[in-house]
Enzyme design. Sequence first.
Site, PDB file in Angstrom:
ATOM      1  N   LYS B  44       1.483  38.702  19.122  1.00 28.66           N
ATOM      2  CA  LYS B  44       0.508  38.830  18.028  1.00 28.66           C
ATOM      3  C   LYS B  44      -0.271  37.544  17.785  1.00 28.66           C
ATOM      4  O   LYS B  44      -0.370  37.058  16.669  1.00 28.66           O
ATOM      5  CB  LYS B  44       1.198  39.334  16.775  1.00 28.66           C
ATOM      6  CG  LYS B  44       1.893  40.675  17.032  1.00 28.66           C
ATOM      7  CD  LYS B  44       2.294  41.388  15.778  1.00 28.66           C
ATOM      8  CE  LYS B  44       2.831  42.780  16.059  1.00 28.66           C
ATOM      9  NZ  LYS B  44       4.116  42.812  16.760  1.00 28.66           N
ATOM     10  N   ARG B  45      -0.842  36.991  18.838  1.00 30.09           N
ATOM     11  CA  ARG B  45      -1.604  35.755  18.746  1.00 30.09           C
ATOM     12  C   ARG B  45      -3.054  36.008  18.358  1.00 30.09           C
ATOM     13  O   ARG B  45      -3.522  37.156  18.337  1.00 30.09           O
ATOM     14  CB  ARG B  45      -1.548  35.013  20.090  1.00 30.09           C
ATOM     15  CG  ARG B  45      -0.161  34.601  20.535  1.00 30.09           C
ATOM     16  CD  ARG B  45       0.479  33.617  19.577  1.00 30.09           C
ATOM     17  NE  ARG B  45       1.620  32.946  20.197  1.00 30.09           N
ATOM     18  CZ  ARG B  45       2.900  33.262  20.019  1.00 30.09           C
ATOM     19  NH1 ARG B  45       3.237  34.239  19.220  1.00 30.09           N
ATOM     20  NH2 ARG B  45       3.859  32.571  20.628  1.00 30.09           N
TER      21      ARG B  45
END
Lengths: 219, 219
Positions: B44-45
């Site tokens: 989840k960057r």
Amino acid sequence: MCVAYKPNTAFYEAYGIKGWQSLEKTINYLNKSYPDIFTIADAKRGDIGNTSTMYAKAFFEDLAFDSVTVAPYMGKDSVEPFLAFENKHTIMLALTSNEGAFDFQTKSIDEKELYKVVLETSKKWKNSENLMYVVGATKTEYFKEIRKIVPNSFLLVPGVGAQGGNLQDVCKYGMSDNVGLLINSSRGIIYASKEKDFAKKAALKAMELQVQMQEILKA
Amino acid sequence: MCVAYKPNTAFYEAYGIKGWQSLEKTINYLNKSYPDIFTIADAKRGDIGNTSTMYAKAFFEDLAFDSVTVAPYMGKDSVEPFLAFENKHTIMLALTSNEGAFDFQTKSIDEKELYKVVLETSKKWKNSENLMYVVGATKTEYFKEIRKIVPNSFLLVPGVGAQGGNLQDVCKYGMSDNVGLLINSSRGIIYASKEKDFAKKAALKAMELQVQMQEILKA
């Protein structure tokens, strides 16, 4: 005025285990030799509850950072696990410094821009006194509105330097009587030189910015 | 039907260097011994351009994952750097499985919910053919609307298992004639047992789910 260290974790992750070792060495050195420096893991994490707790442990406990940046998209139960850590701070993205901020953040939700809804909603979360917010230096025209919603929150302000944010304007519109600002220049400092003198040049750039801030604070 | 491996990077990061080593060993083993398994770094960057490129390098090149999950809050220039990698996939959060999804994602932007605006906007980004989307199994009532916007995109669907998503409903509303689904159970499998038999019990749970899916596909 105090100094903060805000490594972007991506630049360590890109070097795998060696990168992670380097991050660990740096933060350990800082915490031991300069305990007064406020440290920020600029990681922009955010996931569901138990996973956010693991991220919080990684940055607050294992690496002993003072704070970490998080993304708001997944809402309350993705941020509250960070807020549960005592004497630690969570810095949430509100209005970021990049062009893409206009894709969603400034779009209106029920006649109110998303970033405002994010700010207002997050104030109701548990331990929200541990929250700070990211507001880009390139968006100074929004600072007044933001200060109406969060007059007492620290703001982390990236975008001075390489991204072209104006320091003077940031201070003028972002400072409040109650609380200060964390102004951040990354590329403007770390990429000051690609030659062997990079450390010296970076130090010089950092000092330049510090002097500029000092002058504004005096005025 | 194929199998995917979706480690949540938080659980490795929480163990520092040892954790990162473990992640590296696991992905290297998988890529060598099971090259057909689709691998997803559930990280989840999302950050501004050059930083996103570093994250993309970390997961696509250094760790050689097939895909990575990203958050949309920072918009186009935070996601496009991931999309620039050939033969790699970027899986963007759209409507997540957690309660906090209702904080912002389902709020209306100019009479349209944020997650829909995210889906529609992202279709215009460069190399958007490399995009997939996260849609929670706990939100099956939204699948029909989502399929109208992205009929040809793979969806990664977490939330079957511990979070209570219904497999039957997910398949009914999420499958399309053009493209399938990546259905994911994490805690339901990895926490099947906390005793010494954990590996066996986890394998059993995974097989159970696989059989259930097979039956639904047959019907």
